[in-house]
Write a protein that holds these residues in place. Structure first.
Motif, mmCIF file in Angstrom:
data_model
loop_
_atom_site.group_PDB
_atom_site.id
_atom_site.type_symbol
_atom_site.label_atom_id
_atom_site.label_comp_id
_atom_site.label_asym_id
_atom_site.label_seq_id
_atom_site.Cartn_x
_atom_site.Cartn_y
_atom_site.Cartn_z
ATOM 1 N N LEU A 17 1.073 -2.964 4.019
ATOM 2 C CA LEU A 17 2.510 -3.280 4.108
ATOM 3 C C LEU A 17 3.356 -2.440 3.164
ATOM 4 C CD1 LEU A 17 2.867 -7.153 4.483
ATOM 5 C CD2 LEU A 17 3.178 -5.383 6.217
ATOM 6 N N THR A 175 -3.818 -7.437 7.671
ATOM 7 C CA THR A 175 -2.637 -6.966 6.939
ATOM 8 C C THR A 175 -2.825 -7.139 5.427
ATOM 9 O OG1 THR A 175 -1.215 -7.557 8.792
ATOM 10 C CG2 THR A 175 -0.130 -7.203 6.678
ATOM 11 N N ASP A 177 -1.010 -6.899 1.913
ATOM 12 C CA ASP A 177 0.333 -6.862 1.315
ATOM 13 C C ASP A 177 0.285 -6.065 0.011
ATOM 14 O OD1 ASP A 177 2.963 -7.225 0.751
ATOM 15 O OD2 ASP A 177 2.855 -9.391 0.409
ATOM 16 N N HIS A 178 0.048 -4.765 0.159
ATOM 17 C CA HIS A 178 -0.084 -3.861 -0.982
ATOM 18 C C HIS A 178 0.123 -2.440 -0.476
ATOM 19 C CE1 HIS A 178 -1.112 -2.802 -5.014
ATOM 20 N NE2 HIS A 178 -1.774 -3.920 -5.286
ATOM 21 N N ALA A 270 2.010 -11.158 -4.726
ATOM 22 C CA ALA A 270 1.833 -9.805 -4.174
ATOM 23 C C ALA A 270 2.835 -8.829 -4.775
ATOM 24 C CB ALA A 270 1.975 -9.851 -2.655
#
Length: 316
Positions: A17, A175, A177-178, A270
């Motif tokens: 992401l 997915t 988130d990084h 995150a």
């Protein structure tokens, strides 16, 4: 009923992401990080080049600094090029293999840094606390052997943990988130909990971070004691200047590492994970050349000399 791993492991790619925001902001971030990336390569490259061409800098201290700058150039290449591509990409995907290769090189480079920094601290300890024995102990040959040992050992630390993570079933979602393939988000995506792997990653990271950090702390405690005994103010000032720049770099790097990797899935939000990772993987390599060159007369003189030679060659 036993779970068939080959059937469950259906994820062939991950979605990084990175920094979800509007298209305009993505383009702005692309420009900012591109400039930062180029400046990082130029700054660290200038230090490597200066040490190579200036014979006055052919000492263990500057050999270590050049290796450290070269490492920073490699380290930033494990994350930033892919992050820049993601800013302009619609899909933001990374293949399963590429993700784990990035994980391996990102961690191996970071571990090399945690080994090089104590070596630099040990070099300063010998130079200040054992000045008469320093030339015989820290020879160029020993220095290069120790640097090689840092690289090889660091690259042997993570293949086994990474192999076991690749064997976990990833059946979706995919997915992350990084902006980098990091163990915390990856372990969270596994279809089954893996407390053993998580604990082993945490123990390995803790051992590497704390053992090297306390070694640096011990080295500089002895250096500080020796410096305070130096009778001349000029001598104390020079020693503090040399060690001060290294301590700033150590503080920046280790401070952020300890927040992140002592417990990879410890519940850090995150956004915090991304900011902290960005700090030590992109910002620290950018400011390191400034910290080292601005506080070091020999390095400033070498860089100025290169600048003058470049101007002369361009005018001819």
């Amino acid at each position: 009923e036993a779970v068939n791993m080959s059937e469950v492991n259906t994820v062939t790619e991950f979605i990084l992401l990175s920094f979800p925001c509007s298209r305009e902001v993505q383009v702005l971030l692309f420009v900012l990080f591109s400039v930062s990336y180029i400046l990082t390569l130029m700054g660290n490259g200038a230090i490597v080049f200066a040490v190579k061409v200036d014979h006055r800098l052919h000492t263990p201290m500057y050999t270590l600094l050049a290796n450290f700058s070269f490492l920073e150039m490699c380290y930033i290449n494990t994350t930033v090029p892919n992050m820049l591509r993601n800013f302009l990409s619609e899909t933001k995907t990374i293949s399963f293999t590429a993700c784990f290769l990035q994980f391996y090189f990102f961690f191996s480079m970071g571990t090399t840094e945690t080994f090089l920094l104590p070596l630099m601290a040990f070099d300063r300890y010998l130079a200040i606390c054992r000045p008469l024995h320093y030339p015989t102990i820290m020879s160029s040959h020993l220095c290069m052997n120790l640097v090689g040992l840092c690289w090889v050992t660091a690259f042997l630390c993570y293949p086994v943990p990474i192999y076991f993570i690749t064997q976990l079933p990833f059946c979706g979602p995919n997915t992350i988130d990084h902006f980098v393939c990091d163990p915390g988000p990856l372990l969270a995506l596994s279809c089954i909990p893996a407390p053993g792997i998580e604990l082993s990653c945490s123990i390995l990271s803790s051992l590497i971070i704390f053992s090297t950090f306390f070694f640096i702390l011990g080295s500089y405690t002895l250096v500080l004691r020796a410096v305070l005994r130096v009778p001349s103010a000029a001598g104390r000032c020079k020693a503090f200047s040399t060690c001060g720049s290294h301590l700033v770099v150590v503080s920046l790097f280790y401070g952020t590492l300890m927040v992140m990797y002592i417990s990879p899935t410890s519940g850090n939000p995150a956004r915090i994970q991304k900011i902290v990772t960005l700090f030590y993987s992109s910002l620290t390599p950018l400011v390191n050349p400034l910290i080292y060159s601005l506080r070091n007369k020999e390095m400033k003189a070498a860089l100025t000399k290169i600048q003058k030679c470049t101007k002369i060659s361009q005018s001819e």
